[in-house]
Write an enzyme that holds these catalytic residues in place. Structure first.
Site, PDB file in Angstrom:
ATOM      1  CG  PHE A 108      -1.936   0.881   1.244  1.00 46.69           C
ATOM      2  CD1 PHE A 108      -3.275   0.817   0.547  1.00 46.69           C
ATOM      3  CD2 PHE A 108      -1.651   2.259   1.961  1.00 46.69           C
ATOM      4  CE1 PHE A 108      -4.245   1.556   0.558  1.00 46.69           C
ATOM      5  CE2 PHE A 108      -2.774   3.239   1.824  1.00 46.69           C
ATOM      6  CZ  PHE A 108      -4.112   2.862   1.119  1.00 46.69           C
ATOM      7  CG  ASP A 151      -0.855  -2.036   6.962  1.00 50.18           C
ATOM      8  OD1 ASP A 151      -1.975  -2.435   7.131  1.00 50.18           O
ATOM      9  OD2 ASP A 151      -0.795  -1.242   6.091  1.00 50.18           O
ATOM     10  CE1 TYR A 189      -9.900   3.783   6.194  1.00 51.60           C
ATOM     11  CE2 TYR A 189      -8.783   4.580   8.073  1.00 51.60           C
ATOM     12  CZ  TYR A 189      -8.773   4.304   6.868  1.00 51.60           C
ATOM     13  OH  TYR A 189      -7.647   4.525   6.091  1.00 51.60           O
ATOM     14  CE  LYS A 190      -8.586   0.779   4.476  1.00 48.51           C
ATOM     15  NZ  LYS A 190      -7.215   0.579   4.014  1.00 48.51           N
ATOM     16  NE  ARG A 192     -10.297  -1.820  -3.349  1.00 49.40           N
ATOM     17  CZ  ARG A 192      -9.692  -1.145  -2.260  1.00 49.40           C
ATOM     18  NH1 ARG A 192      -8.541  -1.674  -2.033  1.00 49.40           N
ATOM     19  NH2 ARG A 192     -10.057  -0.259  -1.642  1.00 49.40           N
TER      20      ARG A 192
END
Ligand SMILES: *Cc1c(COP(=O)(O)O)cnc(C)c1O
Length: 402
Positions: free
Chosen positions: A126, A203, A228-229, A377
């Site tokens: 990422f 991560d 928050y995911k 995605r």
């Protein structure tokens, strides 16, 4: 493939009732396939936030700090550890963003391996992870050893083995690849790093709340991840940091603030780190943001990680089935693993016009995200995504892509 089959899958899905525990979206939305980027709002978050403002903040004012806010980052960290991370108490703390935790923990890991000069990460990690590694390498004069991954496949054990060596201080990777959803072999890579005398910083942004984790059993040193995911904590909700118990009283992180000091309210001279995981903190905890995290974590606790993972597999399998039937003939390629055992909670489809098509899909009420250069995605969030919803979305993709 029939619509009836999708409806049957919804009917027998034990997590289907959880959809009502979230605030409804606007009428025009066909499908929300972005819960892996921003989870939908639990109704409980609204209640919790209102109670926080009215009762805790409004009613208790400054006394809130002695009523529990000061302990909130570790109390909620313990709960997250229990429900989601496979971590015993005293190793998890919340606050900061994932990016800032990565900085603090990478620096902490490097400080524990003085004399070693190399940081290992992968070429397609990422972006924030790569930039942080690059910044720290420049700051400390370290060398980066890049694992040469492909865009549509995360790092394999063999690829990592090629670059880890006697000068490796820390290996930092994402467990679930944000692009392809490939699940890296966390236990094996962690063992490999340890055998070379290095530490690991994982991560877990696309893992937490999506796949069951066992950080203690896997002997992970450090981990970070956002809330928050899949954890549905709300936009920008505070991230978590994990530090293995044996390291918790030993680590030193570089941002020496009063909330990470021993005897916080003594306000004494000089910095001395607090005992245990609290020493990872720097400043005042984001109490409002943590209220959202608490609501999300309790929903996950109710649903249970094994059932969540089971549904994630069923959803991604269904997406791949529809992909094969409808999208492969239209020139799409699959950008995610076919084997569900190494596939996280989303499916990426590829075609050269993905950028333009993404804009069309969003306009048509199918919320997905475009990932350069050619990926779309499809995020499948077990607590909120339905099989019929997914079916409808795939129909729109098929029809718009013709
Ligand atoms: C979403 C995500 C981040 C985000 O970091 P922030 O500091 O919250 O912006 C970091 N790493 C990975 C792998 C992610 O998927």
């Amino acid at each position: 493939m029939t619509l009836q089959r999708a409806r049957d899958l919804d009917e027998t899905d034990p997590l289907y009732p959880f959809r009502d525990r979230f605030l409804p979206a606007d009428e025009k939305l066909v499908a929300y396939l972005d819960g892996n980027s921003l989870g939908r709002p639990p109704r409980a978050a609204l209640d919790r936030l209102e109670a926080l403002v009215r009762e805790d903040w409004g009613g208790r004012l400054i006394r809130g700090w002695s009523d529990g806010w000061t302990e909130l980052p570790t109390r909620l960290g313990d709960r997250l550890g229990e429900v989601v991370l496979g971590a015993a108490p005293g190793q998890v703390v919340l606050g900061e963003s994932t990016s800032v935790w990565l900085y603090k923990l990478l620096r902490a890991a490097l400080a524990l391996r003085p004399g070693r000069r190399e940081i290992v990460t992968d070429r397609h990690n990422f972006p924030t992870d790569r930039y942080l590694v690059e910044g720290i390498a420049e700051e400390l004069g370290c060398r980066i050893r890049w694992v040469e991954t492909e865009l549509d496949a995360g790092p394999s054990v063999a690829q990592v083995a090629e670059v880890v060596g006697p000068d490796t201080a820390v290996v930092t990777l994402s467990q679930v690849d944000y692009w392809s959803a490939q699940i890296a072999d966390l236990p094996a890579i962690t063992r490999l790093a340890h055998e070379a005398g290095a530490l690991v910083v994982w991560d877990l942004c696309h893992s937490a709340g999506s796949i069951p984790l066992s950080l203690d059993a896997d002997e992970v040193d450090f981990a970070v991840g956002c809330t928050y995911k899949f954890l549905c904590g709300g936009p920008g909700s505070p991230a978590f940091a994990y530090v293995r118990r044996e390291l918790a009283d030993e680590v030193r992180q570089p941002i020496w603030g009063w909330f990470g000091r021993k005897d916080l309210f003594e306000m004494g001279p000089g910095y001395e780190p607090a005992d245990g995981v609290r020493r990872l903190l720097s400043g005042t905890p984001p109490v409002v943001g943590l209220a959202g995290v608490e609501a999300g974590v309790e929903l996950i606790a109710e649903a249970g990680m094994p059932r969540i993972r089971e549904k994630a597999v069923a959803l991604t399998e269904f997406a791949v089935e529809l992909f094969d039937e409808w999208l492969a003939p239209l020139g799409f390629a699959l950008g995610s693993p076919r084997d569900p055992a190494v596939r996280g909670g989303h499916v990426t489809i590829r075609r050269a016009d993905a950028r333009e098509l993404s804009a069309v899909l969003i306009e048509a009420g199918v919320l997905i995200d475009f990932r350069a250069p050619d990926g779309i995605r499809l995020g499948l969030s077990p607590l909120t995504t339905g099989f019929e919803e997914l079916y409808r979305a795939m129909e729109v993709i098929r029809d718009r892509a013709r």
